[in-house]
Design a protein around this motif. Structure first.
Motif, mmCIF file in Angstrom:
data_model
loop_
_atom_site.group_PDB
_atom_site.id
_atom_site.type_symbol
_atom_site.label_atom_id
_atom_site.label_comp_id
_atom_site.label_asym_id
_atom_site.label_seq_id
_atom_site.Cartn_x
_atom_site.Cartn_y
_atom_site.Cartn_z
ATOM 1 N N PRO A 292 29.965 25.141 -33.674
ATOM 2 C CA PRO A 292 30.493 25.570 -32.365
ATOM 3 C C PRO A 292 31.634 24.693 -31.864
ATOM 4 O O PRO A 292 32.571 25.193 -31.234
ATOM 5 N N GLU A 293 31.568 23.382 -32.141
ATOM 6 C CA GLU A 293 32.622 22.505 -31.638
ATOM 7 C C GLU A 293 33.964 22.824 -32.284
ATOM 8 O O GLU A 293 35.022 22.673 -31.657
ATOM 9 N N ASP A 296 35.225 26.210 -30.591
ATOM 10 C CA ASP A 296 35.691 26.062 -29.209
ATOM 11 C C ASP A 296 36.989 25.269 -29.103
ATOM 12 O O ASP A 296 37.712 25.379 -28.111
ATOM 13 N N SER A 297 37.302 24.464 -30.117
ATOM 14 C CA SER A 297 38.451 23.570 -30.042
ATOM 15 C C SER A 297 39.749 24.305 -29.742
ATOM 16 O O SER A 297 40.571 23.832 -28.958
ATOM 17 N N LEU A 299 39.852 27.509 -28.631
ATOM 18 C CA LEU A 299 39.594 28.714 -27.855
ATOM 19 C C LEU A 299 39.237 28.439 -26.408
ATOM 20 O O LEU A 299 39.734 29.113 -25.500
ATOM 21 N N HIS A 300 38.355 27.489 -26.176
ATOM 22 C CA HIS A 300 37.851 27.279 -24.817
ATOM 23 C C HIS A 300 38.981 26.894 -23.863
ATOM 24 O O HIS A 300 39.733 25.951 -24.113
ATOM 25 N N ASP A 301 39.090 27.660 -22.792
ATOM 26 C CA ASP A 301 40.106 27.447 -21.758
ATOM 27 C C ASP A 301 41.518 27.490 -22.326
ATOM 28 O O ASP A 301 42.427 26.829 -21.819
ATOM 29 N N SER A 324 33.586 32.061 -26.390
ATOM 30 C CA SER A 324 34.077 30.699 -26.183
ATOM 31 C C SER A 324 34.834 30.530 -24.876
ATOM 32 O O SER A 324 35.421 29.471 -24.635
ATOM 33 N N PRO A 326 37.780 31.815 -23.336
ATOM 34 C CA PRO A 326 39.201 31.458 -23.275
ATOM 35 C C PRO A 326 39.731 31.635 -21.855
ATOM 36 O O PRO A 326 39.112 32.301 -21.018
ATOM 37 N N GLN A 516 37.239 28.701 -37.025
ATOM 38 C CA GLN A 516 37.019 27.270 -37.243
ATOM 39 C C GLN A 516 38.207 26.576 -37.909
ATOM 40 O O GLN A 516 38.444 25.392 -37.695
#
Length: 680
Positions: A292-293, A296-297, A299-301, A324, A326, A516
């Motif tokens: 998951p990390e 998210d790297s 994608l998140h925000d 995730s 975004p 990923q």
């Protein structure tokens, strides 16, 4: 978890009860419904009359009740009162064939009220009956009215089972029992028994169905004519599910399953949603677990764009990106219908999961560099997943210039525009067909890889990387939907060649890999998945045929068989695919993702060659296209244009025959120990 499943089941029961009541009230006025209501009410009142007469006459030396006018009036009054109570208590709202425990308690309440009325009448008018008469009346009335319902229900079930398919539920746990309950409310299937590996459950009976050990399943199928086996083991591990499925492959029975426990707990499915065996189970290997990390790297925000968002891979990328969170998700595709379809699906998902970020749909071609650069800058895109490409091998062989222009010029434009707009990460979605390609599609994808590798050589703020994987099960053009359609229509199942093999992964797994790699790339990286050994397509076809309940030609004497027909390799296909150009690979932060060390071309040289290639595509110059691809794509030297429709029409197609490659590193899926060789 069990509590959650029970709540979902109770909700479904409540919904079913309301539906049944609504159906009854809605159809009560119809002749057939009204007749059944009248017959059942008259039958119940006859039972009341008989129970009252018998209970009043027992234990007394007297004539049969009623013996006088008062007793006759009491009898008629209790019958009328019973009719009112039975209707008022809702004894006729539930359909008899679907009667459950709640109906029994309704009957107990109604019978108790009527019996109390008899006791009060006996005391008030000092009837000449035994003191135990009301209690005997209660027993006779309960078992009499209940017996009428049980006999009626048994009649309906026997009538339904005469046209239903007999099946076995594999798994006698909570999910298996819930599935039995759901199937008992239908008329399409008859559950004959349970099968379970738990020794403690052997020789037991659950809800009237015996529990057999799994090693007796094959004999049970043959002796009882079992048509289907339903796997009700949602909490089983992937390895255990494959063991069970492998044990069922050699049995001529249709194997289906209930959703996995993760889907049940998440509320995305219910236990009575029977479906075909998962594609992961067909594949017969463990899916690659995501980190998951890493996902998210990038994608998140972040503002994320997916090109080719309406395609098989692009749409799955969008679904997983949503989880995730975004900052903004941008869908880009040239197909209006594909873009509309994925937009509707994602907007429904946003409402269901209460996602707050915007989803933007943009029409356009990846070959339009100016539009892409403008979009990148306008929306401040930070991550791009470039999945837009023509991937169908024969179709690109038929349309060489357009296929190469889309795959090469599209990648060139999308990547250059990303660099100019300051996009942080650009991930090219590639294919194993780019390795020593035998077709135009594979060569164009390898050339697209070279473009991304070349751009990464420059001093650029954008991280460029490539992810390469094999065939995706269930995607458009995949053999699995084709095989299922052919099996449903009675066959034959068409396979190109007895020895053809492919690397496989699920579409979910492929999307996770792509997401990923964006976090692991340093510039120009080519990532590949350690997918084990390739699988022979004919073994996959045999496996699907057997799990669908059919015999193969040459198996046991049965008319229910489906043949496999070999039709020859299609244009541009080769027997075996590869994932690496060389042997130099290195590990990454993910145990199942490898970084390939592969040759690249200097960007200045590639820039000139790309301009020539795009011009050749514009001129429909298939010879020029092929020459440039041969010069820069390793392993493509022997290819000739033989199927392009335009060149066929112009009479410019060569006549050189194609050679097919051989390979030995092919794994065999388990089918059956008694399987005979297919006829070619």
């Amino acid at each position: 978890m069990v509590k959650h499943l029970q709540q979902r089941l109770n909700q479904s029961r409540s919904h079913a009860g309301r539906s049944a009541a609504a159906t009854w009230s809605g159809e009560r006025g119809s002749p057939s419904r009204g007749l059944r209501f009248a017959v059942l009410l008259l039958t119940d009142l006859s039972v009341v009359c008989l129970a009252l007469m018998v209970s009043s006459s027992l234990g007394h030396d007297r004539t049969l009740f009623p013996a006088n006018l008062l007793e006759l009036l009491v009898l008629l009054g209790i019958i009328a009162f019973a009719a009112t109570v039975f209707v008022g208590r809702g004894l006729y709202r539930s359909l008899i064939r679907h009667m459950g425990p709640h109906a029994v308690w309704d009957l107990v309440g109604a019978v108790t009220i009527v019996a109390l009325s008899f006791a009060i009448a006996s005391f008030y008018w000092q009837l000449d009956v035994a003191p135990s008469a009301p209690g005997i009346f209660w027993l006779l009335l309960f078992f009499g009215a209940g017996g009428v319902r049980l006999v009626t229900r048994a009649y309906y079930q026997a009538s339904a089972e005469r046209g239903s398919r007999r099946l076995v539920i594999y798994g006698a746990g909570e999910s298996g029992r819930q599935l039995l309950h759901a199937l008992n409310h239908g008329s399409h299937y008859e559950v004959y028994a349970f099968v379970d590996d738990d020794i403690a459950l052997r020789n037991t009976v659950i809800n009237g169905r015996p529990v057999y050990p799994s090693d007796e399943l094959e004999a049970l199928v043959k002796a009882q004519g079992i048509a289907q086996v339903l796997l009700a083991v949602p909490s089983a591990s992937a390895e255990r599910r494959r063991e069970i499925i492998n044990s069922l492959v050699g049995i001529p029975v249709h194997v289906r399953t209930v959703p996995k426990i993760s889907e049940l707990v998440a509320g995305r499915a219910s236990v009575n949603q029977i479906q075909d065996v998962d594609l992961d189970d067909l594949l017969g290997r463990d899916p690659v677990p995501p980190h998951p990390e890493l996902i998210d790297s990038c994608l998140h925000d972040k503002v994320v764009m997916v090109t080719g968002a309406g395609g098989s891979i692009g749409s799955e990328l969008c679904r997983q990106i949503m989880a995730s969170a975004p900052r903004e998700l941008i869908l880009f595709d040239i197909s209006e219908f594909a873009l509309y379809s994925i937009e509707q699906e994602l907007r429904a998902l946003c409402q269901q999961q209460d996602y707050r970020f915007p989803v933007v749909t943009l029409l356009g071609s990846v070959r339009d560099e100016r539009r892409l650069e403008s979009l990148y800058k306008t929306f401040k895109v930070q991550t791009v997943y470039h999945a837009a490409a023509y991937k169908h091998v024969p179709l690109v062989e038929y349309n060489v210039a357009e296929g190469v222009a889309n795959n090469v010029d599209g990648t060139w434009s999308a990547a250059l525009a990303a660099e100019r707009a300051g996009v942080e990460t650009f991930v090219l979605v590639s294919t194993d067909k780019a390795v020593r390609p035998a077709n135009i599609m594979g060569a164009s994808k390898r050339y697209a890889e070279l473009i991304v590798q070349g751009l990464a050589q420059r001093d650029t703020p954008t991280r460029f990387c490539i992810v390469r994987f094999g065939n995706v099960l269930g995607s458009s053009g995949s053999v699995v939907p084709l095989f299922r359609e052919q099996i449903e229509s009675g066959g034959p199942v068409t396979v190109t060649h007895p020895d053809v093999s492919r690397y496989f992964m699920s579409i979910t797994e492929a999307a996770q890999l792509v997401l990923q790699t964006g976090a692991m790339g340093t510039g120009g990286d080519v990532f590949v998945l350690d997918m084990g050994e390739p699988v022979r397509i004919v073994d996959l076809a045999r496996r699907m045929i057997r799990l669908s309940g059919y015999e193969l030609e040459g198996d046991a004497m049965s008319s229910e068989h489906i043949d496999i027909e070999f039709i020859g390799l299609r244009p541009g296909e080769k027997l075996h695919e590869e994932l690496l150009l060389g042997t130099s690979v290195a590990g990454t932060g993910h145990p199942m993702i490898l970084r390939a060390e592969e040759d690249s071309v200097d960007f200045d040289v590639l820039e000139l060659a790309t301009a020539e290639l795009i011009e050749a595509c514009a001129d429909l110059d298939c010879d020029g296209i092929t020459k440039i691809l041969r010069d820069y794509v390793s392993g493509f030297e022997a290819h000739e244009i033989r199927h392009d429709f335009v060149w066929l029409k112009q009479g410019r197609v060569g006549k050189r025959a194609r050679q097919v490659a051989q390979a030995e590193n092919v794994s065999v899926l388990p089918v059956s120990t008694s399987q005979s060789a297919p006829k070619s």
